[in-house]
Design a protein around this motif. Structure first.
Motif, PDB file in Angstrom:
ATOM      1  N   UNK A   9      -9.588  -5.414 -27.376  1.00 36.13           N
ATOM      2  CA  UNK A   9     -10.464  -5.410 -26.205  1.00 36.13           C
ATOM      3  C   UNK A   9     -11.846  -5.960 -26.552  1.00 36.13           C
ATOM      4  N   UNK A  10     -12.468  -6.578 -25.567  1.00 38.72           N
ATOM      5  CA  UNK A  10     -13.803  -7.162 -25.761  1.00 38.72           C
ATOM      6  C   UNK A  10     -14.882  -6.115 -25.486  1.00 38.72           C
ATOM      7  N   UNK A  11     -16.094  -6.456 -25.906  1.00 40.04           N
ATOM      8  CA  UNK A  11     -17.221  -5.555 -25.643  1.00 40.04           C
ATOM      9  C   UNK A  11     -17.454  -5.419 -24.133  1.00 40.04           C
ATOM     10  N   UNK A  41      -8.541   4.812 -28.762  1.00 38.90           N
ATOM     11  CA  UNK A  41      -9.367   3.618 -28.996  1.00 38.90           C
ATOM     12  C   UNK A  41      -9.972   3.674 -30.393  1.00 38.90           C
ATOM     13  N   UNK A  42     -10.470   4.840 -30.774  1.00 40.60           N
ATOM     14  CA  UNK A  42     -11.065   5.002 -32.096  1.00 40.60           C
ATOM     15  C   UNK A  42     -10.044   4.687 -33.188  1.00 40.60           C
ATOM     16  N   UNK A  49     -20.432   2.055 -40.579  1.00 37.35           N
ATOM     17  CA  UNK A  49     -21.397   3.052 -40.117  1.00 37.35           C
ATOM     18  C   UNK A  49     -21.085   3.469 -38.671  1.00 37.35           C
ATOM     19  N   UNK A  50     -20.761   2.490 -37.826  1.00 38.63           N
ATOM     20  CA  UNK A  50     -20.411   2.799 -36.440  1.00 38.63           C
ATOM     21  C   UNK A  50     -19.122   3.623 -36.357  1.00 38.63           C
ATOM     22  N   UNK A  83     -20.633   3.301 -28.436  1.00 34.66           N
ATOM     23  CA  UNK A  83     -20.360   2.923 -29.829  1.00 34.66           C
ATOM     24  C   UNK A  83     -19.213   1.909 -29.864  1.00 34.66           C
ATOM     25  N   UNK A  84     -18.207   2.104 -28.995  1.00 34.41           N
ATOM     26  CA  UNK A  84     -17.099   1.149 -28.930  1.00 34.41           C
ATOM     27  C   UNK A  84     -17.595  -0.249 -28.532  1.00 34.41           C
TER      28      UNK A  84
END
Length: 143
Positions: free
Chosen positions: A115-117, A104-105, A45-46, A25-26
């Motif tokens: 941070x990048x994907x 992180x959340x 939503x995420x 999800x992150x």
């Protein structure tokens, strides 16, 4: 003792399922953040999914750890074998990873993630290595 083992395994599998999916999800949140600079419907939503999964994952970690400690105590008492010391160290890392996911959340919720994907794709791999190492230690008992 077999009932305790069975429930320990169920809770561990459930906890690790959350650790496998939450960083995914992150990845999607980071991609949305890069695409629209956050704040869109998809991002919300995420974030909702991530919050619910994080709470669920953390609730499941408690009985997983407690049942594991109870099983270790019943079988070994104070004389833990070497492989179990290593397993407990890896479980400690898994607990840390779970808490890191919470951090992180919070960053995503505040809109301050840097941070990048791609980074999250690598971050997503850590629980896989932890689980493989833990299972090998438990089944093989190499030392």
């Amino acid at each position: 003792m077999l009932w305790l083992k069975a429930f320990h395994i169920v809770f561990v599998v459930s906890w690790f399922s959350g650790m496998f999916y939450l960083p995914r999800i992150f990845v999607n949140l980071a991609m949305e953040q890069e695409r629209e600079h956050g704040g869109g419907v998809t991002t919300e939503r995420l974030l909702l999914m991530a919050r619910k999964l994080y709470r669920f994952m953390m609730m499941l970690s408690v009985p997983a750890v407690l049942l594991g400690l109870w099983l270790a105590w019943m079988q070994y008492g104070f004389k833990l074998p070497g492989w179990l010391h290593a397993k407990l160290a890896l479980v400690f890392l898994a607990i840390g990873y779970s808490h890191a996911c919470g951090g992180v959340l919070k960053k995503f919720e505040r809109g301050v993630n840097q941070r990048s994907h791609t980074w999250f794709r690598w971050f997503n791999e850590a629980p896989v290595f932890l689980l493989v190492a833990i299972v090998i230690l438990v089944v093989v008992k190499p030392f």
